[in-house]
Motif scaffolding. Structure first.
Motif, mmCIF file in Angstrom:
data_model
loop_
_atom_site.group_PDB
_atom_site.id
_atom_site.type_symbol
_atom_site.label_atom_id
_atom_site.label_comp_id
_atom_site.label_asym_id
_atom_site.label_seq_id
_atom_site.Cartn_x
_atom_site.Cartn_y
_atom_site.Cartn_z
ATOM 1 N N LYS A 135 78.040 -24.244 20.962
ATOM 2 C CA LYS A 135 78.721 -23.303 21.860
ATOM 3 C C LYS A 135 80.135 -23.778 22.173
ATOM 4 C CE LYS A 135 74.962 -21.046 24.339
ATOM 5 N NZ LYS A 135 74.354 -20.846 25.658
ATOM 6 N N THR A 136 80.303 -25.063 22.438
ATOM 7 C CA THR A 136 81.648 -25.580 22.746
ATOM 8 C C THR A 136 82.570 -25.429 21.546
ATOM 9 O OG1 THR A 136 80.716 -27.150 24.319
ATOM 10 C CG2 THR A 136 82.944 -27.594 23.560
ATOM 11 N N PHE A 137 82.057 -25.705 20.347
ATOM 12 C CA PHE A 137 82.873 -25.539 19.140
ATOM 13 C C PHE A 137 83.325 -24.087 19.003
ATOM 14 C CE2 PHE A 137 83.418 -24.536 14.653
ATOM 15 C CZ PHE A 137 84.335 -25.504 14.275
ATOM 16 N N ALA A 138 82.390 -23.140 19.161
ATOM 17 C CA ALA A 138 82.733 -21.720 19.026
ATOM 18 C C ALA A 138 83.707 -21.275 20.111
ATOM 19 C CB ALA A 138 81.457 -20.876 19.077
ATOM 20 N N GLN A 139 83.506 -21.747 21.335
ATOM 21 C CA GLN A 139 84.397 -21.368 22.433
ATOM 22 C C GLN A 139 85.790 -21.955 22.229
ATOM 23 O OE1 GLN A 139 81.910 -22.891 25.479
ATOM 24 N NE2 GLN A 139 80.631 -21.064 25.570
ATOM 25 N N ALA A 140 85.871 -23.183 21.727
ATOM 26 C CA ALA A 140 87.176 -23.794 21.455
ATOM 27 C C ALA A 140 87.870 -23.097 20.294
ATOM 28 C CB ALA A 140 87.003 -25.277 21.163
ATOM 29 N N LEU A 141 87.080 -22.668 19.315
ATOM 30 C CA LEU A 141 87.648 -21.935 18.184
ATOM 31 C C LEU A 141 88.227 -20.601 18.662
ATOM 32 C CD1 LEU A 141 87.889 -22.409 15.134
ATOM 33 C CD2 LEU A 141 85.796 -21.078 14.860
ATOM 34 N N ALA A 142 87.489 -19.908 19.510
ATOM 35 C CA ALA A 142 87.988 -18.640 20.064
ATOM 36 C C ALA A 142 89.216 -18.866 20.930
ATOM 37 C CB ALA A 142 86.881 -17.958 20.874
ATOM 38 N N ALA A 143 89.216 -19.956 21.692
ATOM 39 C CA ALA A 143 90.367 -20.251 22.548
ATOM 40 C C ALA A 143 91.605 -20.587 21.727
ATOM 41 C CB ALA A 143 90.037 -21.411 23.480
ATOM 42 N N GLY A 144 91.418 -21.040 20.499
ATOM 43 C CA GLY A 144 92.548 -21.370 19.635
ATOM 44 C C GLY A 144 93.313 -20.166 19.140
ATOM 45 N N PHE A 145 92.730 -18.983 19.298
ATOM 46 C CA PHE A 145 93.408 -17.765 18.850
ATOM 47 C C PHE A 145 94.390 -17.232 19.876
ATOM 48 C CE2 PHE A 145 89.322 -16.924 16.336
ATOM 49 C CZ PHE A 145 89.781 -17.686 15.281
ATOM 50 N N VAL A 146 94.575 -17.957 20.985
ATOM 51 C CA VAL A 146 95.489 -17.523 22.035
ATOM 52 C C VAL A 146 96.902 -17.420 21.461
ATOM 53 C CG1 VAL A 146 96.574 -18.221 24.206
ATOM 54 C CG2 VAL A 146 94.125 -18.519 23.881
ATOM 55 N N LEU B 271 79.757 -24.960 36.610
ATOM 56 C CA LEU B 271 79.860 -26.371 36.228
ATOM 57 C C LEU B 271 79.956 -26.504 34.715
ATOM 58 C CD1 LEU B 271 79.900 -29.230 37.383
ATOM 59 C CD2 LEU B 271 77.423 -29.285 37.099
ATOM 60 N N ARG B 272 79.126 -25.758 34.004
ATOM 61 C CA ARG B 272 79.177 -25.784 32.541
ATOM 62 C C ARG B 272 80.522 -25.254 32.042
ATOM 63 N NH1 ARG B 272 74.678 -23.839 28.218
ATOM 64 N NH2 ARG B 272 73.594 -25.637 29.036
ATOM 65 N N ALA B 273 81.041 -24.210 32.676
ATOM 66 C CA ALA B 273 82.341 -23.655 32.283
ATOM 67 C C ALA B 273 83.467 -24.657 32.538
ATOM 68 C CB ALA B 273 82.599 -22.356 33.036
ATOM 69 N N LEU B 274 83.375 -25.382 33.635
ATOM 70 C CA LEU B 274 84.376 -26.405 33.924
ATOM 71 C C LEU B 274 84.343 -27.511 32.867
ATOM 72 C CD1 LEU B 274 86.516 -27.557 35.887
ATOM 73 C CD2 LEU B 274 84.645 -28.735 37.026
ATOM 74 N N TYR B 275 83.137 -27.964 32.520
ATOM 75 C CA TYR B 275 83.014 -28.980 31.466
ATOM 76 C C TYR B 275 83.579 -28.468 30.142
ATOM 77 C CZ TYR B 275 79.864 -31.741 34.442
ATOM 78 O OH TYR B 275 79.325 -32.491 35.440
ATOM 79 N N THR B 276 83.327 -27.210 29.836
ATOM 80 C CA THR B 276 83.845 -26.633 28.597
ATOM 81 C C THR B 276 85.366 -26.551 28.632
ATOM 82 O OG1 THR B 276 81.824 -25.346 28.313
ATOM 83 C CG2 THR B 276 83.749 -24.609 27.092
ATOM 84 N N ALA B 277 85.918 -26.121 29.742
ATOM 85 C CA ALA B 277 87.378 -26.022 29.857
ATOM 86 C C ALA B 277 88.035 -27.389 29.696
ATOM 87 C CB ALA B 277 87.759 -25.405 31.200
ATOM 88 N N VAL B 278 87.447 -28.408 30.288
ATOM 89 C CA VAL B 278 88.002 -29.765 30.142
ATOM 90 C C VAL B 278 87.894 -30.240 28.701
ATOM 91 C CG1 VAL B 278 87.666 -32.180 30.809
ATOM 92 C CG2 VAL B 278 87.657 -30.399 32.550
ATOM 93 N N ALA B 279 86.726 -29.990 28.070
ATOM 94 C CA ALA B 279 86.546 -30.407 26.674
ATOM 95 C C ALA B 279 87.543 -29.707 25.758
ATOM 96 C CB ALA B 279 85.116 -30.118 26.227
ATOM 97 N N ILE B 280 87.867 -28.458 26.045
ATOM 98 C CA ILE B 280 88.846 -27.733 25.228
ATOM 99 C C ILE B 280 90.267 -28.185 25.546
ATOM 100 C CG2 ILE B 280 89.846 -25.430 24.833
ATOM 101 C CD1 ILE B 280 86.992 -24.328 25.097
ATOM 102 N N ALA B 281 90.532 -28.498 26.800
ATOM 103 C CA ALA B 281 91.886 -28.895 27.193
ATOM 104 C C ALA B 281 92.267 -30.274 26.641
ATOM 105 C CB ALA B 281 92.008 -28.898 28.709
ATOM 106 N N TRP C 88 101.636 -23.819 28.103
ATOM 107 C CA TRP C 88 100.889 -22.595 28.398
ATOM 108 C C TRP C 88 99.782 -22.381 27.389
ATOM 109 C CZ3 TRP C 88 100.059 -18.277 25.522
ATOM 110 C CH2 TRP C 88 100.844 -18.100 24.395
ATOM 111 N N THR C 89 99.972 -22.833 26.162
ATOM 112 C CA THR C 89 98.923 -22.716 25.141
ATOM 113 C C THR C 89 97.716 -23.558 25.534
ATOM 114 O OG1 THR C 89 100.609 -22.387 23.434
ATOM 115 C CG2 THR C 89 98.404 -23.004 22.695
ATOM 116 N N ALA C 90 97.982 -24.786 25.985
ATOM 117 C CA ALA C 90 96.884 -25.660 26.400
ATOM 118 C C ALA C 90 96.157 -25.097 27.618
ATOM 119 C CB ALA C 90 97.425 -27.059 26.706
ATOM 120 N N LEU C 91 96.913 -24.629 28.605
ATOM 121 C CA LEU C 91 96.295 -24.082 29.813
ATOM 122 C C LEU C 91 95.551 -22.777 29.536
ATOM 123 C CD1 LEU C 91 99.106 -24.818 32.419
ATOM 124 C CD2 LEU C 91 96.943 -26.026 32.111
ATOM 125 N N SER C 92 96.122 -21.925 28.712
ATOM 126 C CA SER C 92 95.439 -20.663 28.412
ATOM 127 C C SER C 92 94.214 -20.884 27.538
ATOM 128 C CB SER C 92 96.402 -19.665 27.762
ATOM 129 O OG SER C 92 96.920 -20.196 26.565
#
Length: 171
Positions: free
Chosen positions: A82-93, A16-26, A41-45
């Motif tokens: 945590k969400t900020f760091a995870q979104a920052l890491a996801a931005g390196f896709v 559930l937390r991962a889903l919330y994080t994925a939505v917040a990043i998307a 594909w950048t947004a989805l990945s």
């Protein structure tokens, strides 16, 4: 030692937390897809990577699955960071070198994701029914007395003010 990986409650909270994080990043990336030249594909990945990093950071522990009751502000700070760091890491896709990263887009998306996470936390703590409740204290009893008609006739306004279920004699 019992591992939390075998706990159904832990998996439910982590996913559930991962889903919330994925939505917040998307959310910021989908805005970028619609308004600028960011690919789908950048947004989805980025959302998928955010989901994965959230599950991985949940391995360190989930207060809600372990029965720990954190103060609201501490849970909010932890979740937003945590969400900020995870979104920052996801931005390196898709970036091979750090010079290939669109830093303004990635940082902006990470800030929006963190704010989205904070907004979700605030909305989750609101009461379910925001309707105001009228609290009546019975400290002073209410005494109803019959209305006496004025001398010389019936006052029409007093009769109109009486409720339909309580009628008093007018003589």
């Amino acid at each position: 030692m019992k591992t939390h990986l075998l706990s159904r409650a832990w998996w439910k909270a982590a996913l559930l937390r991962a889903l919330y994080t994925a939505v917040a990043i998307a959310v910021p990336y989908f805005g970028g897809v619609l308004l600028s030249d960011i690919l789908w594909w950048t947004a989805l990945s980025a959302a998928a990577l955010g989901f994965l990093t959230s599950v991985l950071t949940s391995l360190a522990g989930l207060p809600e699955a372990e029965g720990v009751d954190l103060p609201w502000w501490l849970a909010a700070v932890e979740r937003v960071i945590k969400t900020f760091a995870q979104a920052l890491a996801a931005g390196f896709v898709g970036a091979t070198l750090l010079a290939d990263v669109a830093w303004s887009t990635v940082i902006q998306a990470a800030i929006i994701a963190a704010l989205t996470s904070l907004l979700r936390l605030i909305l989750a703590t609101l009461p379910a029914d925001p309707t105001p409740v009228l609290v009546v204290h019975e400290s002073d009893p209410v005494v109803l007395e019959p209305v006496q008609p004025p001398v010389g006739g019936v006052d029409v306004e007093q009769v109109a003010d009486l409720s339909a279920d309580r009628r008093y004699p007018l003589n």
